[in-house]
Scaffold this motif. Structure first.
Motif, PDB file in Angstrom:
ATOM      1  N   CYS A 188       0.836  -1.200   0.000  1.00  0.00           N
ATOM      2  CA  CYS A 188       0.000   0.000   0.000  1.00  0.00           C
ATOM      3  C   CYS A 188       0.875   1.256   0.000  1.00  0.00           C
ATOM      4  CB  CYS A 188      -0.868  -0.003   1.267  1.00  0.00           C
ATOM      5  SG  CYS A 188      -1.965   1.404   1.374  1.00  0.00           S
ATOM      6  N   GLU A 247      -0.491   4.261   0.870  1.00  0.00           N
ATOM      7  CA  GLU A 247      -1.081   5.239   1.792  1.00  0.00           C
ATOM      8  C   GLU A 247      -0.279   5.264   3.097  1.00  0.00           C
ATOM      9  OE1 GLU A 247      -3.596   6.421  -0.966  1.00  0.00           O
ATOM     10  OE2 GLU A 247      -3.475   7.300   1.046  1.00  0.00           O
ATOM     11  N   LYS A 248      -0.605   6.250   3.948  1.00  0.00           N
ATOM     12  CA  LYS A 248       0.150   6.364   5.224  1.00  0.00           C
ATOM     13  C   LYS A 248      -0.809   6.552   6.396  1.00  0.00           C
ATOM     14  CE  LYS A 248       4.541   8.074   3.403  1.00  0.00           C
ATOM     15  NZ  LYS A 248       4.232   7.453   2.090  1.00  0.00           N
ATOM     16  N   CYS A 249      -1.844   5.740   6.453  1.00  0.00           N
ATOM     17  CA  CYS A 249      -2.803   5.905   7.547  1.00  0.00           C
ATOM     18  C   CYS A 249      -2.055   5.798   8.874  1.00  0.00           C
ATOM     19  CB  CYS A 249      -3.914   4.875   7.437  1.00  0.00           C
ATOM     20  SG  CYS A 249      -4.787   5.021   5.864  1.00  0.00           S
ATOM     21  N   PHE A 280      -2.690   4.975  11.868  1.00  0.00           N
ATOM     22  CA  PHE A 280      -2.910   3.886  12.831  1.00  0.00           C
ATOM     23  C   PHE A 280      -2.476   2.524  12.288  1.00  0.00           C
ATOM     24  CE2 PHE A 280      -6.668   4.613  10.217  1.00  0.00           C
ATOM     25  CZ  PHE A 280      -6.854   3.370   9.641  1.00  0.00           C
ATOM     26  N   CYS A 281      -2.020   2.508  11.034  1.00  0.00           N
ATOM     27  CA  CYS A 281      -1.906   1.227  10.335  1.00  0.00           C
ATOM     28  C   CYS A 281      -0.506   0.605  10.378  1.00  0.00           C
ATOM     29  CB  CYS A 281      -2.298   1.404   8.871  1.00  0.00           C
ATOM     30  SG  CYS A 281      -2.199  -0.142   7.945  1.00  0.00           S
ATOM     31  N   VAL A 310      -0.096  -2.405   8.768  1.00  0.00           N
ATOM     32  CA  VAL A 310      -0.048  -3.267   7.573  1.00  0.00           C
ATOM     33  C   VAL A 310       0.906  -2.715   6.528  1.00  0.00           C
ATOM     34  CG1 VAL A 310      -1.403  -4.270   5.711  1.00  0.00           C
ATOM     35  CG2 VAL A 310      -2.430  -3.962   7.977  1.00  0.00           C
ATOM     36  N   VAL A 311       0.818  -1.417   6.324  1.00  0.00           N
ATOM     37  CA  VAL A 311       1.607  -0.819   5.244  1.00  0.00           C
ATOM     38  C   VAL A 311       3.099  -1.080   5.465  1.00  0.00           C
ATOM     39  CG1 VAL A 311       1.749   1.436   6.364  1.00  0.00           C
ATOM     40  CG2 VAL A 311       1.740   1.286   3.863  1.00  0.00           C
ATOM     41  N   ILE A 355      -4.069  -5.886  -0.364  1.00  0.00           N
ATOM     42  CA  ILE A 355      -3.902  -5.026   0.812  1.00  0.00           C
ATOM     43  C   ILE A 355      -4.626  -3.701   0.574  1.00  0.00           C
ATOM     44  CG2 ILE A 355      -2.189  -3.758   2.169  1.00  0.00           C
ATOM     45  CD1 ILE A 355      -2.298  -6.762   2.763  1.00  0.00           C
ATOM     46  N   ASN A 356      -4.571  -3.183  -0.613  1.00  0.00           N
ATOM     47  CA  ASN A 356      -5.339  -2.002  -1.027  1.00  0.00           C
ATOM     48  C   ASN A 356      -5.871  -2.303  -2.429  1.00  0.00           C
ATOM     49  OD1 ASN A 356      -6.499   0.446  -1.392  1.00  0.00           O
ATOM     50  ND2 ASN A 356      -4.726   1.631  -0.724  1.00  0.00           N
ATOM     51  N   ASN A 392     -11.152   0.724  -0.763  1.00  0.00           N
ATOM     52  CA  ASN A 392     -11.209   2.086  -0.231  1.00  0.00           C
ATOM     53  C   ASN A 392     -12.046   3.005  -1.122  1.00  0.00           C
ATOM     54  OD1 ASN A 392      -9.806   1.994   2.242  1.00  0.00           O
ATOM     55  ND2 ASN A 392      -7.915   1.624   1.107  1.00  0.00           N
ATOM     56  N   ARG A 397      -6.395   9.559   6.504  1.00  0.00           N
ATOM     57  CA  ARG A 397      -7.172   8.868   5.462  1.00  0.00           C
ATOM     58  C   ARG A 397      -7.220   9.777   4.238  1.00  0.00           C
ATOM     59  NH1 ARG A 397      -7.730   3.767   5.496  1.00  0.00           N
ATOM     60  NH2 ARG A 397      -9.938   3.620   4.918  1.00  0.00           N
TER      61      ARG A 397
HETATM   62  S1  SF4 Z   1      -5.265   1.220   6.522  1.00  0.00           S
HETATM   63 FE1  SF4 Z   1      -5.307   0.332   4.486  1.00  0.00          FE
HETATM   64  S2  SF4 Z   1      -5.079   2.087   3.131  1.00  0.00           S
HETATM   65 FE2  SF4 Z   1      -4.387   2.742   5.131  1.00  0.00          FE
HETATM   66  S3  SF4 Z   1      -2.173   2.389   5.144  1.00  0.00           S
HETATM   67 FE3  SF4 Z   1      -3.170   0.561   6.029  1.00  0.00          FE
HETATM   68  S4  SF4 Z   1      -3.397  -0.856   4.325  1.00  0.00           S
HETATM   69 FE4  SF4 Z   1      -3.050   1.195   3.471  1.00  0.00          FE
END
Ligand code: SF4
Length: 436
Positions: free
Chosen positions: A156, A158-160, A162-163, A165-166, A200-201, A235, A274
């Motif tokens: 992904c 993005e740079k959310c 709280f995440c 996963v990225v 993932i996205n 998303n 977001r």
């Molecule tokens: S929440 Fe989803 S969109 Fe946002 S950084 Fe994590 S994987 Fe990416």
């Protein structure tokens, strides 16, 4: 040699496990259930919440209780983000990175040849952030699940805030269109009736190759065979008009959209980093609802994010009340190591988080019931799952717009897409009747 796989977390992780199992079987390993004694256990971990970290560690203990001499592999996002910490867990033999999962059969074969449990834990982990080619392999079984999860993209951009996963999956990279179509055709030929596209996205598939996700979906539905396509989480800013039109016009694509919201308050959405605001989210939902009849709408929501005042929470509650959601996944915020938000003051007390979670859970319970009530006496196509309901022995499945169905019927109906009438509400299910 017997191997058992334990999978935690998302559909992308489930696809990863299915790939590893396919490679292990090709090398002559016998796949057994995770509750059986095995020579090796492959634990595909998740680190989205503190709870998933705990479950990942517990899976190691449970495996060693079954066979203290077994070779234990720890892979997935927990392993990817904390290799040293993982390697220190008692009884672990191999820590394997997310980008190295397809090496599993070769590594296990080498290790099991002269296998003797030792104190040393090996770490095999290539740099997930380095530019890479992403290719998935055809998969023919999904741990007894009736649906096929096909991963088309990973990572992904993005740079959310709280995440985690990225950081565990690296930059967004797409699988090749031809390879995806081939893998899906293989799954259809292996008698899978529902293909769930995952990533993932997901909606960013093709952004790195100048293609669009909707054009890929367009190609998938042209494939021959008796199947339907379901989209996993996507998303809001990646839902274009072509995708909505395809879902509206084609029975082959389920009328179901799971669109993460996270918060209905613009200030909180900004702090979450977001890539949309409340108004943009509402606009996407209205476009989908106006075009797709009886669309099943789900979302992820986080309550208790740092700085979420009563007014901010009320903005979220009101948005959910106003939009036609039929189900929600509600999470109480928990700070995650290594995320930007981990440095924010976690200023919402636990009892308030709990209270807000309860309010949204009750709200969606009422909206879900309303949605199921509206569907009574209509006809829908349901995929009958291979496993009967443990509680009442009935067949079960989901309609295309994601209503859980329970019905009486013989075993030959399993793994079939059948038209039913929706008759009456039964708990979270709708009782259905096979159309004669
Ligand atoms: S929440 Fe989803 S969109 Fe946002 S950084 Fe994590 S994987 Fe990416």
């Amino acid at each position: 040699m017997k191997v058992a796989c334990i999978t935690l977390g998302c559909r992308t992780n489930q696809h990863d496990t299915a790939e590893m199992q396919t490679l292990l079987e090709k090398e002559g390993f016998v796949m057994v259930n995770q509750r059986e004694k095995a020579d090796a256990y492959v634990i595909n971990t998740c680190t989205v919440t503190q709870k998933s970290d705990t479950s990942s560690r517990q899976a190691v203990k449970k495996s060693l209780e079954l066979n203290p001499d077994a070779l234990v592999v720890f892979t997935g996002c927990y392993a990817q983000l904390n290799p040293e910490e993982a390697a220190a867990l008692p009884g672990l033999d191999l820590v394997l990175g997310n980008a190295d999962k397809l090496e599993i059969a070769k590594l296990l074969k080498a290790k099991l040849r002269l296998w003797k449990k030792s104190e040393i834990t090996e770490i095999v982990m290539s740099d997930i952030h380095k530019k890479r080619i992403f290719r998935t392999i055809p998969v023919k079984s999904f741990q007894g699940i009736t649906k096929a999860f096909i991963k088309v993209q990973t990572g992904c951009n993005e740079k959310c805030s709280f995440c985690t996963v990225v950081r565990a999956r690296g930059k967004s990279v797409s699988d090749n269109r031809g390879n995806i179509l081939n893998n899906i055709q293989e799954a259809i030929n292996a008698d899978f009736k529902e293909i769930t596209l995952t990533g993932i996205n997901l909606g960013t598939w093709g952004m790195d190759t100048g293609e669009t996700f909707s054009s890929l979906v367009q190609d998938i539905i042209q494939l021959p065979g008796d199947f339907r396509v379901r989209l996993s989480s996507i998303n809001p800013m990646e839902i274009d008009n072509d995708l909505i039109r395809l879902i509206a016009e084609t029975e082959k694509i389920c009328s179901h959209l799971h669109i993460p919201l996270q918060s209905g308050d613009n200030k909180i959405l900004k702090q979450m980093r977001r890539n949309y605001n409340r108004e943009q989210y509402i606009e996407v939902i209205h476009r989908a609802v106006n075009a797709i009849p009886n669309v099943g709408l789900g979302a992820d929501v986080i309550v208790g994010f740092p700085g979420e005042t009563d007014a901010a929470f009320e903005n979220t509650r009101k948005l959910i009340e106003e939009l036609p959601f039929s189900y929600l996944h509600v999470f109480s915020y928990s700070p995650r190591r290594g995320t930007e938000a981990n440095d924010y003051k976690d200023d919402i007390p636990g009892n308030i988080k709990k209270e807000r979670n309860k309010i949204l859970t009750q709200l969606i319970k009422e909206k879900g019931l309303e949605f199921r009530n509206k569907s009574l006496n209509t006809i829908a196509t349901v995929l009958i799952e291979n496993q009967r309901d443990k509680n009442n022995g009935k067949l079960k499945g989901h309609t295309d717009n994601y209503i859980p169905i329970s019905l009486d019927g013989p075993d030959p109906l399993k793994n079939c897409l059948i038209p039913i009438t929706l008759q009456n509400i039964s708990g979270n299910f709708v009782e259905g009747c096979v159309l004669s």
